[in-house]
Design an enzyme around this catalytic site. Sequence first.
Site, PDB file in Angstrom:
ATOM      1  N   THR A  73      29.219  38.178  61.032  1.00 22.76           N
ATOM      2  CA  THR A  73      30.002  37.267  61.917  1.00 22.76           C
ATOM      3  C   THR A  73      30.551  38.095  62.974  1.00 22.76           C
ATOM      4  O   THR A  73      30.505  38.027  64.289  1.00 22.76           O
ATOM      5  CB  THR A  73      30.890  36.338  61.371  1.00 22.76           C
ATOM      6  N   ASN A 149      18.140  31.870  57.657  1.00 26.37           N
ATOM      7  CA  ASN A 149      19.377  31.643  56.352  1.00 26.37           C
ATOM      8  C   ASN A 149      18.906  30.255  55.917  1.00 26.37           C
ATOM      9  O   ASN A 149      19.116  30.183  54.399  1.00 26.37           O
ATOM     10  CB  ASN A 149      20.730  31.605  56.702  1.00 26.37           C
ATOM     11  N   GLN A 177      19.778  37.935  56.495  1.00 23.54           N
ATOM     12  CA  GLN A 177      19.124  37.525  55.415  1.00 23.54           C
ATOM     13  C   GLN A 177      18.003  38.479  54.925  1.00 23.54           C
ATOM     14  O   GLN A 177      17.346  38.256  53.983  1.00 23.54           O
ATOM     15  CB  GLN A 177      18.833  36.104  55.780  1.00 23.54           C
ATOM     16  N   SER A 194      24.612  42.595  56.781  1.00 23.20           N
ATOM     17  CA  SER A 194      25.899  42.049  55.915  1.00 23.20           C
ATOM     18  C   SER A 194      25.814  42.226  54.655  1.00 23.20           C
ATOM     19  O   SER A 194      24.848  41.800  53.741  1.00 23.20           O
ATOM     20  CB  SER A 194      26.236  40.682  56.229  1.00 23.20           C
ATOM     21  N   ALA A 195      26.637  43.147  53.957  1.00 26.64           N
ATOM     22  CA  ALA A 195      26.523  43.697  52.537  1.00 26.64           C
ATOM     23  C   ALA A 195      26.401  42.542  51.561  1.00 26.64           C
ATOM     24  O   ALA A 195      25.796  42.712  50.505  1.00 26.64           O
ATOM     25  CB  ALA A 195      27.805  44.819  52.267  1.00 26.64           C
ATOM     26  N   HIS A 196      27.246  41.526  51.666  1.00 27.64           N
ATOM     27  CA  HIS A 196      27.500  40.417  50.778  1.00 27.64           C
ATOM     28  C   HIS A 196      26.155  39.656  50.316  1.00 27.64           C
ATOM     29  O   HIS A 196      26.019  38.946  49.554  1.00 27.64           O
ATOM     30  CB  HIS A 196      28.739  39.733  50.839  1.00 27.64           C
ATOM     31  N   THR A 232      40.473  51.386  60.929  1.00 23.68           N
ATOM     32  CA  THR A 232      40.015  52.174  59.862  1.00 23.68           C
ATOM     33  C   THR A 232      39.024  51.794  59.033  1.00 23.68           C
ATOM     34  O   THR A 232      38.869  50.441  58.702  1.00 23.68           O
ATOM     35  CB  THR A 232      41.438  52.138  58.898  1.00 23.68           C
ATOM     36  N   CYS A 315      28.250  28.201  56.299  1.00 24.32           N
ATOM     37  CA  CYS A 315      29.248  28.236  57.258  1.00 24.32           C
ATOM     38  C   CYS A 315      29.314  26.926  57.922  1.00 24.32           C
ATOM     39  O   CYS A 315      30.427  26.459  58.354  1.00 24.32           O
ATOM     40  CB  CYS A 315      28.811  29.194  58.190  1.00 24.32           C
TER      41      CYS A 315
HETATM   42  N1  PLP Z   1      24.115  35.722  60.018  1.00 22.42           N
HETATM   43  C1  PLP Z   1      23.334  34.805  59.039  1.00 22.42           C
HETATM   44  C2  PLP Z   1      21.865  34.699  59.112  1.00 22.42           C
HETATM   45  C3  PLP Z   1      23.851  34.367  57.966  1.00 22.42           C
HETATM   46  O1  PLP Z   1      22.983  33.706  56.981  1.00 22.42           O
HETATM   47  C4  PLP Z   1      25.276  34.643  57.742  1.00 22.42           C
HETATM   48  C5  PLP Z   1      25.847  34.184  56.535  1.00 22.42           C
HETATM   49  O2  PLP Z   1      25.705  33.218  56.184  1.00 22.42           O
HETATM   50  C6  PLP Z   1      26.018  35.520  58.656  1.00 22.42           C
HETATM   51  C7  PLP Z   1      25.270  35.739  59.870  1.00 22.42           C
HETATM   52  C8  PLP Z   1      27.534  35.955  58.586  1.00 22.42           C
HETATM   53  O3  PLP Z   1      27.635  36.585  57.872  1.00 22.42           O
HETATM   54  P1  PLP Z   1      29.056  37.416  57.338  1.00 22.42           P
HETATM   55  O4  PLP Z   1      29.196  36.506  56.161  1.00 22.42           O
HETATM   56  O5  PLP Z   1      28.945  38.618  56.991  1.00 22.42           O
HETATM   57  O6  PLP Z   1      29.737  37.325  58.357  1.00 22.42           O
END
Ligand code: PLP
Length: 372
Positions: A73, A149, A177, A194-196, A232, A315
């Site tokens: 994000t 996603n 994704q 995005s790591a998670h 940081t 989201c």
């Molecule tokens: N972009 C996509 C395609 C996603 O699926 C997501 C998370 O749902 C994001 C961006 C946002 O990622 P983050 O949780 O790292 O902000």
Amino acid sequence: MDSQYFDHNATTPLHPAAREAWLEAADRHWHNPSSLYPAAGTAKIALEDARIALADQLDIEDETSIIFTGGATEANNACIANYARRNPEARCAVSAVEHPSVMAPARRHFGRRLVEIPVDEDALLDLDALEDILARDAPELVAVMAANNETGSIQPISAIAEACQGHGALLHCDASQWFGKSDISIIADITVASAHKFGGPKGVGFIKVSDEIDQLELLSGGPQEERRRAGTEDLAGIAAMCVALENCSFPTQQAAMRDAFEHALTERIPGTRALCCDAERLPNTSMVVMPAGKNLKWLTRLGRKGFSISTGSACSSGAESGSHVLAAMNLTAEAIDRALRISSGSDHRAQDWQALIEAMAEVCAGIAEQGR
Ligand code: PLP
């Protein structure tokens, strides 16, 4: 693993090896990597080692083209805002199925200078429309995600990159994704991860920039990340992210199990429709439209049986309007209201999918009973 957790596109559990790496880095390298005494120097070395390891893993020649961030994000917002600020007259084009973290800043910063690129019924970008837009509107920045996603559809990113290059436009690719679920070839000018989403911790990620991106200031403040992203660095998170990516596996059976699930579900619950089956898709993602019952009802009832699934992007689950992705694919509002996203993890087995089908059949019977 939680065998009833089918929402891996929302987030993934922390991989045990990533957890180990996180703990070790948090304990050993807690100093600020930008400080000037020897202990901080050790943290700085660990940070740069992580960058080199990530570059090696992704076949990236120049590790300095990797910028660590606080997740997708932040990266999407900051890259788009940064480009708009530096190029106040520029136009931008985004695919109609972008994640809100791309769509919202693009709308805010480009306003009337923003064009949406349509997609087909499989959520795949219309390449002819892209060519027309590139020729007619001459956008300098184009944003197209690698994989969606909600539906898992994988965009023809090489063809898109080629078209953008042909017209001198920069390509921003939200690949959140894609990493960890499929073979990656990084070809966009800006690629976001995005790591998670792949077994790493939340709140950390990276972007890879091409040589075309010579000026970038995602966050202002300190000189970190070669002045491109102040703040940081979260060294423990970064170390864990690199280890998580190393440990990703996408077994070939995953797509076969997902396909078998869709086949069995449509037989078991007639009138169910699986979306994007003909498109190249992430191996773990299934979007199905149920014949009856609103998706939130399905979610709650499956939740009571222990299953975690989603209606689409986590989201947007608090948003009032339905999925803009499914709307762009021309689904009716009624169908959008009955759509469910199921996204598996690499540990899921055939019996886990079967248990989900049984639970869905029970929920369906309950909905039919109520409807009578
Ligand atoms: N972009 C996509 C395609 C996603 O699926 C997501 C998370 O749902 C994001 C961006 C946002 O990622 P983050 O949780 O790292 O902000």
